[in-house]
Design a protein around this motif. Structure first.
Motif, mmCIF file in Angstrom:
data_model
loop_
_atom_site.group_PDB
_atom_site.id
_atom_site.type_symbol
_atom_site.label_atom_id
_atom_site.label_comp_id
_atom_site.label_asym_id
_atom_site.label_seq_id
_atom_site.Cartn_x
_atom_site.Cartn_y
_atom_site.Cartn_z
ATOM 1 N N THR A 149 6.167 -0.232 6.970
ATOM 2 C CA THR A 149 6.880 0.964 7.418
ATOM 3 C C THR A 149 6.422 1.234 8.844
ATOM 4 O O THR A 149 5.324 1.769 9.049
ATOM 5 C CB THR A 149 6.558 2.185 6.523
ATOM 6 O OG1 THR A 149 6.868 1.857 5.167
ATOM 7 C CG2 THR A 149 7.336 3.406 6.964
ATOM 8 N N PRO B 120 -7.931 2.831 3.438
ATOM 9 C CA PRO B 120 -6.568 3.210 3.122
ATOM 10 C C PRO B 120 -6.175 4.552 3.753
ATOM 11 O O PRO B 120 -7.063 5.347 3.992
ATOM 12 C CB PRO B 120 -6.560 3.285 1.597
ATOM 13 C CG PRO B 120 -7.982 3.424 1.170
ATOM 14 C CD PRO B 120 -8.832 2.939 2.284
ATOM 15 N N PRO B 121 -4.889 4.794 3.946
ATOM 16 C CA PRO B 121 -3.794 3.851 3.787
ATOM 17 C C PRO B 121 -3.876 2.755 4.851
ATOM 18 O O PRO B 121 -4.429 2.969 5.934
ATOM 19 C CB PRO B 121 -2.541 4.706 3.963
ATOM 20 C CG PRO B 121 -2.968 5.827 4.852
ATOM 21 C CD PRO B 121 -4.410 6.079 4.493
ATOM 22 N N MET C 146 2.520 0.829 8.897
ATOM 23 C CA MET C 146 1.779 1.156 7.677
ATOM 24 C C MET C 146 2.243 0.192 6.596
ATOM 25 O O MET C 146 3.432 -0.117 6.508
ATOM 26 C CB MET C 146 2.048 2.593 7.238
ATOM 27 C CG MET C 146 1.259 2.986 5.993
ATOM 28 S SD MET C 146 1.602 4.681 5.450
ATOM 29 C CE MET C 146 0.793 5.587 6.736
ATOM 30 N N GLY C 147 1.291 -0.298 5.792
ATOM 31 C CA GLY C 147 1.634 -1.245 4.740
ATOM 32 C C GLY C 147 1.476 -0.655 3.355
ATOM 33 O O GLY C 147 0.493 0.023 3.067
ATOM 34 N N GLN C 148 2.451 -0.924 2.501
ATOM 35 C CA GLN C 148 2.430 -0.518 1.089
ATOM 36 C C GLN C 148 2.369 -1.786 0.262
ATOM 37 O O GLN C 148 3.236 -2.653 0.388
ATOM 38 C CB GLN C 148 3.706 0.264 0.766
ATOM 39 C CG GLN C 148 3.887 0.603 -0.690
ATOM 40 C CD GLN C 148 3.260 1.924 -1.048
ATOM 41 O OE1 GLN C 148 3.185 2.816 -0.236
ATOM 42 N NE2 GLN C 148 2.806 2.043 -2.282
ATOM 43 N N GLN C 149 1.349 -1.926 -0.570
ATOM 44 C CA GLN C 149 1.171 -3.158 -1.343
ATOM 45 C C GLN C 149 2.360 -3.434 -2.252
ATOM 46 O O GLN C 149 2.808 -2.570 -2.984
ATOM 47 C CB GLN C 149 -0.100 -3.084 -2.178
ATOM 48 C CG GLN C 149 -0.345 -4.356 -2.973
ATOM 49 C CD GLN C 149 -1.666 -4.337 -3.687
ATOM 50 O OE1 GLN C 149 -2.699 -4.354 -3.044
ATOM 51 N NE2 GLN C 149 -1.640 -4.283 -5.019
ATOM 52 N N LEU D 223 2.380 -6.930 1.699
ATOM 53 C CA LEU D 223 2.637 -5.505 1.888
ATOM 54 C C LEU D 223 3.993 -5.299 2.541
ATOM 55 O O LEU D 223 4.411 -6.085 3.391
ATOM 56 C CB LEU D 223 1.561 -4.873 2.780
ATOM 57 C CG LEU D 223 0.136 -5.001 2.258
ATOM 58 C CD1 LEU D 223 -0.646 -5.988 3.082
ATOM 59 C CD2 LEU D 223 -0.545 -3.651 2.257
ATOM 60 N N LYS D 224 4.690 -4.249 2.142
ATOM 61 C CA LYS D 224 5.959 -3.860 2.761
ATOM 62 C C LYS D 224 5.623 -2.979 3.949
ATOM 63 O O LYS D 224 4.821 -2.054 3.841
ATOM 64 C CB LYS D 224 6.809 -3.094 1.746
ATOM 65 C CG LYS D 224 8.120 -2.609 2.282
ATOM 66 C CD LYS D 224 9.152 -3.698 2.227
ATOM 67 C CE LYS D 224 10.520 -3.139 2.604
ATOM 68 N NZ LYS D 224 11.180 -3.921 3.614
#
Length: 193
Positions: free
Chosen positions: A141, A105-106, A118-121, A138-139
Motif C-alpha cells: 500500500t 510493525p507495521p 506499507m506491507g500487509q502479509q 506482502l501486499k
C-alpha cells in the motif's frame, strides 16, 4: 635462405595458432549461445508457490537488508513465548548503495527519495534453517510520496539469514526479558507491468 625459411615458418606457425584460437572461440560461442543463463534470484520459478507474485507484475527494485529483530518474552494467546516487538533495517541496492530503511510493525519501507510503502502479509513460506526468518509475500500500500516505491504492489522477503534464534528460555519467570537478533534478507519490490 635459412633465415627466410625460419621467418616464413614463424609466420605460418603464428597464423595457424591464431586461426585455431579464432575457430575455437567461435565454436565455443556457438555452443554456449543455446545455453540459457540461470534465472535471477527473484524470478518466480525459484520461489515457493505460496510467496510467488501474481502475473502482471515486474521487479521495480532489488535490495538487501541488514538489521535487527527485537523480541520480548510475554504472554500471547494464552501461553508465554517470544513475541516480535520491532524490526529495523537498512536496505542497499545491488550496487551496495543505501537506498531505503525498513521498520515495523507495521511493515514500512521508506526510500531515500521520500517515497514509502506499507506491507500487509499475504503469505509465508518455510525458511531454510530453523534460525532464519520465514520467506514472506506482502501486499503493498504505497504512501503519498512520489518516487521509486510509489506504485509498489508486492514485496517479497527472500534469502533470509538469522533473526529467529528463539532458543533462549522464555518462561513465566523470564517475562519481560528482551532479545535482539541480527538478520539479513533480500526485499524485492514489484509494480504492475
Amino acid at each position: 635462405m635459412k633465415s627466410t625459411h625460419n621467418t616464413l615458418w614463424a609466420y605460418s606457425k603464428s597464423a595457424a595458432v591464431t586461426l585455431a584460437m579464432v575457430t575455437g572461440t567461435a565454436a565455443l560461442m556457438a555452443a554456449c549461445s543455446g545455453v540459457k543463463p540461470p534465472p535471477k534470484e527473484y524470478t518466480q520459478e525459484r520461489q515457493d508457490d505460496q510467496i510467488q507474485v501474481p502475473p502482471g507484475n515486474v521487479v521495480a527494485l532489488e535490495t538487501t537488508a541488514t538489521g535487527l529483530v527485537n523480541y520480548e518474552c510475554k504472554a500471547n494467546a494464552g501461553s508465554i513465548g517470544w513475541v516480535l516487538v520491532r524490526m529495523q533495517a537498512e536496505l542497499v541496492d545491488r550496487t551496495g548503495k543505501q537506498v531505503a530503511t525498513y521498520s515495523g510493525p507495521p511493515a514500512v519501507w521508506t526510500h531515500i527519495d521520500g517515497s514509502n510503502v506499507m506491507g500487509q502479509q499475504v503469505a509465508m513460506a518455510p525458511r531454510p534453517g530453523a534460525t532464519n526468518l520465514n520467506y514472506q509475500l506482502l501486499k503493498g500500500t504505497p504512501g503519498a510520496g512520489a518516487g521509486v516505491l510509489q506504485n509498489v504492489t508486492y514485496i517479497q522477503r527472500i534469502k533470509t539469514k538469522g533473526g529467529q534464534d528463539l532458543s533462549k528460555a522464555c518462561t513465566q519467570t523470564d517475562s519481560g526479558d528482551k532479545l535482539t537478533l541480527p538478520y539479513q534478507a533480500d526485499y524485492i519490490f514489484w509494480k504492475a507491468a
